[in-house]
Design a protein around this motif. Structure first.
Motif, short mmCIF file in Angstrom:
data_model
loop_
_atom_site.label_atom_id
_atom_site.label_comp_id
_atom_site.label_asym_id
_atom_site.label_seq_id
_atom_site.Cartn_x
_atom_site.Cartn_y
_atom_site.Cartn_z
N PRO A 1 0.73 -1.23 -0.04
CA PRO A 1 0.19 -0.02 -0.14
C PRO A 1 0.76 1.27 0.00
O PRO A 1 2.03 1.22 0.80
CB PRO A 1 -0.67 -0.21 1.24
N VAL B 1 -6.54 -3.41 3.66
CA VAL B 1 -6.12 -2.42 2.68
C VAL B 1 -6.56 -1.21 2.94
O VAL B 1 -5.88 -0.10 2.78
CB VAL B 1 -5.96 -3.17 1.32
N LEU C 1 -4.53 2.47 3.55
CA LEU C 1 -4.38 3.35 2.57
C LEU C 1 -5.01 4.55 3.34
O LEU C 1 -4.41 5.59 3.09
CB LEU C 1 -5.15 3.15 1.42
#
Length: 236
Positions: free
Chosen positions: A162, A214, A218
């Motif tokens: 990421p 994820v 992020l």
């Protein structure tokens, strides 16, 4: 690099927009002052890594990251693949990628998603390309990761990296994600997360957990990239 035959099938207007956009990326990339924090070794070591990764970045940060991709990766013959949607905007992105020397796979989570994932699988496993994927593209909602990024990591056995970015000065356009374009001579902060491994035996419930991971990562990287510039504004 894309062949003339491949690009000849693209509408002239699309080719012109793509050419001018890539030209802007090339010129702008050498005016930016980049700083990479978090886990910079994962990003800086991509060229010499010898193995593929799934790089994940929010859709509206793509121009930030594209400057790094061109300046430090593609110019060093880094093998990179990217997914581009079947939309009109996706055609422009695909053409930019072809001009830059990346392998382009067409598809999205909403149209031809399965064929897109299969194409990416071939690129990363058989052709040994690393892949950049925009988990909230191509139509959003913005900052909402789709499960495809976790599914791709499971299918390929490759880790997710990421990445997020922010700039000291930028333009925003009125797109669904409010795409951000750093202005020339801006300072850009690139924040890099740790590698996320998705087990090959992960079921649908586990994939949802990794999708959320994820998304959370992020978001956290985005806040970390933006924070230094907020502090500067407060002092002013």
């Amino acid at each position: 690099m894309a062949t003339d035959e491949t690009l000849s099938k693209v509408p002239r207007k699309t080719r012109l927009i793509a050419f001018l956009t890539l030209a802007a990326i090339k010129v702008f990339s050498f005016t930016y002052r980049l700083r990479i924090v978090g886990h910079p070794q994962h990003l800086l070591g991509l060229v010499g890594r010898g193995d593929s990764v799934v790089v994940a970045c929010w859709h509206n940060r793509m121009f930030y990251f594209a400057t790094y991709i061109y300046r430090y990766l593609l110019r060093n013959r880094f093998k990179l693949a990217m997914m581009s949607s079947d939309s009109k905007d996706g055609e422009i992105g695909a053409t930019i990628g072809k001009y830059a020397g990346a392998k382009v796979v067409r598809g999205s989570s909403s149209r031809r998603g399965a064929s897109g994932l299969r194409g990416l699988y071939r690129a990363i496993v058989k052709d040994k390309h690393s892949i950049i994927i925009l988990p909230d593209g191509s139509k959003g909602p913005v900052y909402e990761a789709k499960v495809g990024v976790a599914a791709l990591a499971k299918m390929t056995g490759k880790p997710i990296l990421p990445v997020s970015c922010w700039a000291s000065d930028y333009w925003r356009i009125r797109s669904w994600d409010r795409m951000i374009f750093p202005k020339p001579f801006s300072r850009i902060m690139i924040t890099v997360g740790d590698l996320i491994e998705v087990p090959r035996r992960a079921d649908d419930e586990q994939l949802e957990v990794y999708r959320q991971r994820v998304q959370v990562e992020l978001d956290a990287l985005g806040r970390a990239a933006e924070e230094p510039f907020k502090k500067v504004c407060k002092r002013i």
